[in-house]
Scaffold this active site. Structure first.
Site, PDB file in Angstrom:
ATOM      1  N   HIS A  30      -7.694   7.497  11.193  1.00  0.00           N
ATOM      2  CA  HIS A  30      -7.233   6.107  11.147  1.00  0.00           C
ATOM      3  C   HIS A  30      -5.722   5.981  10.996  1.00  0.00           C
ATOM      4  O   HIS A  30      -5.227   4.937  10.599  1.00  0.00           O
ATOM      5  CB  HIS A  30      -7.954   5.358  10.008  1.00  0.00           C
ATOM      6  CG  HIS A  30      -9.410   5.154  10.273  1.00  0.00           C
ATOM      7  ND1 HIS A  30     -10.306   4.729   9.313  1.00  0.00           N
ATOM      8  CD2 HIS A  30     -10.134   5.309  11.406  1.00  0.00           C
ATOM      9  CE1 HIS A  30     -11.523   4.642   9.850  1.00  0.00           C
ATOM     10  NE2 HIS A  30     -11.445   5.003  11.114  1.00  0.00           N
ATOM     11  N   ASN A  42      -8.816   8.378   5.592  1.00  0.00           N
ATOM     12  CA  ASN A  42      -7.769   7.875   4.703  1.00  0.00           C
ATOM     13  C   ASN A  42      -6.414   7.926   5.380  1.00  0.00           C
ATOM     14  O   ASN A  42      -6.138   8.810   6.187  1.00  0.00           O
ATOM     15  CB  ASN A  42      -7.747   8.679   3.399  1.00  0.00           C
ATOM     16  CG  ASN A  42      -9.052   8.541   2.636  1.00  0.00           C
ATOM     17  OD1 ASN A  42      -9.837   7.648   2.929  1.00  0.00           O
ATOM     18  ND2 ASN A  42      -9.283   9.421   1.675  1.00  0.00           N
ATOM     19  N   VAL A  43      -5.554   6.984   4.974  1.00  0.00           N
ATOM     20  CA  VAL A  43      -4.217   6.893   5.552  1.00  0.00           C
ATOM     21  C   VAL A  43      -3.157   7.218   4.497  1.00  0.00           C
ATOM     22  O   VAL A  43      -1.979   6.992   4.704  1.00  0.00           O
ATOM     23  CB  VAL A  43      -3.983   5.477   6.148  1.00  0.00           C
ATOM     24  CG1 VAL A  43      -4.897   5.251   7.342  1.00  0.00           C
ATOM     25  CG2 VAL A  43      -4.200   4.370   5.104  1.00  0.00           C
ATOM     26  N   ARG A  94       0.839  -1.212   0.000  1.00  0.00           N
ATOM     27  CA  ARG A  94       0.000   0.000   0.000  1.00  0.00           C
ATOM     28  C   ARG A  94       0.867   1.254   0.000  1.00  0.00           C
ATOM     29  O   ARG A  94       0.553   2.240  -0.679  1.00  0.00           O
ATOM     30  CB  ARG A  94      -0.944   0.000   1.203  1.00  0.00           C
ATOM     31  CG  ARG A  94      -2.099  -0.988   1.039  1.00  0.00           C
ATOM     32  CD  ARG A  94      -3.071  -0.919   2.203  1.00  0.00           C
ATOM     33  NE  ARG A  94      -3.816   0.338   2.236  1.00  0.00           N
ATOM     34  CZ  ARG A  94      -4.547   0.728   3.271  1.00  0.00           C
ATOM     35  NH1 ARG A  94      -4.638  -0.020   4.352  1.00  0.00           N
ATOM     36  NH2 ARG A  94      -5.195   1.872   3.229  1.00  0.00           N
TER      37      ARG A  94
HETATM   38  P1  OAD Z   1     -15.190   2.128   1.340  1.00  0.00           P
HETATM   39  O1  OAD Z   1     -14.412   1.316   0.356  1.00  0.00           O
HETATM   40  O2  OAD Z   1     -16.034   1.417   2.327  1.00  0.00           O
HETATM   41  O3  OAD Z   1     -16.152   3.144   0.571  1.00  0.00           O
HETATM   42  C1  OAD Z   1     -15.695   3.940  -0.494  1.00  0.00           C
HETATM   43  C2  OAD Z   1     -16.856   4.820  -0.949  1.00  0.00           C
HETATM   44  O4  OAD Z   1     -16.395   5.696  -1.941  1.00  0.00           O
HETATM   45  C3  OAD Z   1     -18.023   4.030  -1.568  1.00  0.00           C
HETATM   46  O5  OAD Z   1     -19.232   4.482  -0.968  1.00  0.00           O
HETATM   47  C4  OAD Z   1     -17.966   4.397  -3.046  1.00  0.00           C
HETATM   48  O6  OAD Z   1     -19.254   4.456  -3.637  1.00  0.00           O
HETATM   49  C5  OAD Z   1     -17.343   5.770  -2.989  1.00  0.00           C
HETATM   50  N1  OAD Z   1     -16.598   6.160  -4.211  1.00  0.00           N
HETATM   51  C6  OAD Z   1     -15.807   5.408  -5.007  1.00  0.00           C
HETATM   52  N2  OAD Z   1     -15.260   6.135  -5.979  1.00  0.00           N
HETATM   53  C7  OAD Z   1     -15.698   7.410  -5.826  1.00  0.00           C
HETATM   54  C8  OAD Z   1     -15.500   8.642  -6.524  1.00  0.00           C
HETATM   55  N3  OAD Z   1     -14.702   8.727  -7.589  1.00  0.00           N
HETATM   56  N4  OAD Z   1     -16.131   9.741  -6.054  1.00  0.00           N
HETATM   57  C9  OAD Z   1     -16.937   9.680  -4.966  1.00  0.00           C
HETATM   58  N5  OAD Z   1     -17.163   8.552  -4.284  1.00  0.00           N
HETATM   59  C10 OAD Z   1     -16.561   7.429  -4.686  1.00  0.00           C
HETATM   60  O7  OAD Z   1     -14.124   3.103   2.050  1.00  0.00           O
HETATM   61  P2  OAD Z   1     -14.300   3.960   3.390  1.00  0.00           P
HETATM   62  O8  OAD Z   1     -15.708   4.372   3.576  1.00  0.00           O
HETATM   63  O9  OAD Z   1     -13.241   5.001   3.359  1.00  0.00           O
HETATM   64  O10 OAD Z   1     -10.487   1.659   7.901  1.00  0.00           O
HETATM   65  O11 OAD Z   1     -13.921   2.905   4.481  1.00  0.00           O
HETATM   66  C11 OAD Z   1     -13.874   3.321   5.821  1.00  0.00           C
HETATM   67  C12 OAD Z   1     -12.802   2.595   6.585  1.00  0.00           C
HETATM   68  O12 OAD Z   1     -12.974   1.185   6.431  1.00  0.00           O
HETATM   69  C13 OAD Z   1     -11.400   2.835   6.062  1.00  0.00           C
HETATM   70  O13 OAD Z   1     -10.817   3.955   6.632  1.00  0.00           O
HETATM   71  C14 OAD Z   1     -10.670   1.607   6.477  1.00  0.00           C
HETATM   72  C15 OAD Z   1     -11.719   0.601   6.074  1.00  0.00           C
HETATM   73  O14 OAD Z   1     -11.668  -0.610   6.648  1.00  0.00           O
HETATM   74  C16 OAD Z   1      -9.472   1.028   8.487  1.00  0.00           C
HETATM   75  O15 OAD Z   1      -8.613   0.420   7.849  1.00  0.00           O
HETATM   76  C17 OAD Z   1      -9.478   1.132   9.962  1.00  0.00           C
END
Ligand code: OAD
Length: 253
Positions: free
Chosen positions: A130, A113-114, A80
């Site tokens: 995170h 985000n990290v 990553r």
């Molecule tokens: P997810 O992968 O769960 O969600 C990503 C979101 O971004 C989805 O709702 C997509 O529809 C949306 N998306 C994708 N491409 C996009 C674009 N070009 N424009 C706008 N939206 C878009 O990721 P997170 O919600 O960030 O934690 O996940 C939350 C946490 O879960 C992360 O920080 C990580 C993960 O496990 C840890 O590792 C602790």
């Protein structure tokens, strides 16, 4: 029949409303997730080709997984780190820099985000809920160090006490850094407008910031490709790539 384009575009009305919220506000808080970095080429977690499809959470994103097989976990995080080293901020990140310039001290960016891309783009008020791929933390003495994105050993050790290092990332089953979390909650209480961008809003406690903003009277605007768990708390949804929607919104201010 001739229809002027403004009337046909389903984005006109939500863009106008969001722009009006921004014009009326002195304070803005933003929560971002993996979706804002998708257009920079960084995979999200929960998509069908996302990170959690190929890497079971229990193995690479829990303290138990790290205890069982730290090499496997470090291989995952080194990969990553290498992928983020190739990535550049996109127009979505840059729009958030412009918003910070507009609201100054009234602006807070809370990110799950990290990847560090918000800071690289130029945002200053960034709360990393995170942790960061750039930092290591010693499992023995607790020392936290910024290591950039250079490749690390397969099992890196602490230069101070030679204890095993881990990524300074918040894993499942772990607490968020409390000072960062409290600052995020404070920013949410203070904000008149709250943006939730590119997150599926399923991971707590971060996802809880959306209903908190709502209950506190903020106008809530969602930016995502689709509706999410957060949508029910939103006044407006701007559905499309964040790297296109955010600049579109800014051009109306
Ligand atoms: P997810 O992968 O769960 O969600 C990503 C979101 O971004 C989805 O709702 C997509 O529809 C949306 N998306 C994708 N491409 C996009 C674009 N070009 N424009 C706008 N939206 C878009 O990721 P997170 O919600 O960030 O934690 O996940 C939350 C946490 O879960 C992360 O920080 C990580 C993960 O496990 C840890 O590792 C602790």
């Amino acid at each position: 029949m001739h229809h002027p384009i403004e009337h046909d575009d389903p984005l006109e009305e939500p863009l106008d409303r969001a722009a009006n919220y921004l014009r009326d506000a002195q304070t803005l808080a933003v929560l971002t997730g993996a979706g804002i970095s998708a257009e920079s080429g960084i995979p999200t977690f929960r998509a069908s080709d996302g990170l959690w499809e190929n890497h079971p959470i229990e193995e690479v994103a829990t303290p138990e997984g790290f205890e069982r097989d730290p090499r496997l976990v470090w291989r995952f995080y080194n990969a990553r780190r290498a992928s983020v080293a190739q990535a550049q901020p996109n127009p979505g990140h840059r729009a958030l820099v412009a918003l910070e310039q507009r609201y100054q001290d009234g602006f807070t960016l809370i990110t799950q985000n990290v990847d560090g891309l918000h800071t690289l783009a130029g945002n200053r008020s960034v709360l990393e809920l995170h942790g960061s791929l750039r930092r290591t933390r010693c499992t023995v003495c607790g020392d936290i160090a910024d290591r950039g994105l250079e490749p690390l050993d397969e099992l890196p050790h602490c230069p101070k006490c030679s204890g095993l290092l881990r990524p300074d990332i918040v894993w499942f089953h772990e607490m968020l850094p409390q000072d960062v979390w409290l600052s995020a909650v404070e920013a949410v209480y203070r904000c008149q407008v709250f943006f939730v961008i590119g997150t599926s809003a399923v991971v707590c406690p971060a996802a809880g910031l959306v209903p908190l903003a709502r209950r506190n009277g903020a106008r809530v605007v969602e930016f995502n490709l689709t509706r999410t768990e957060a949508s029910r708390y939103c006044d407006v949804g701007l559905y499309g790539p964040a790297g296109e929607m955010l600049p579109k919104l800014l051009s109306r201010l």
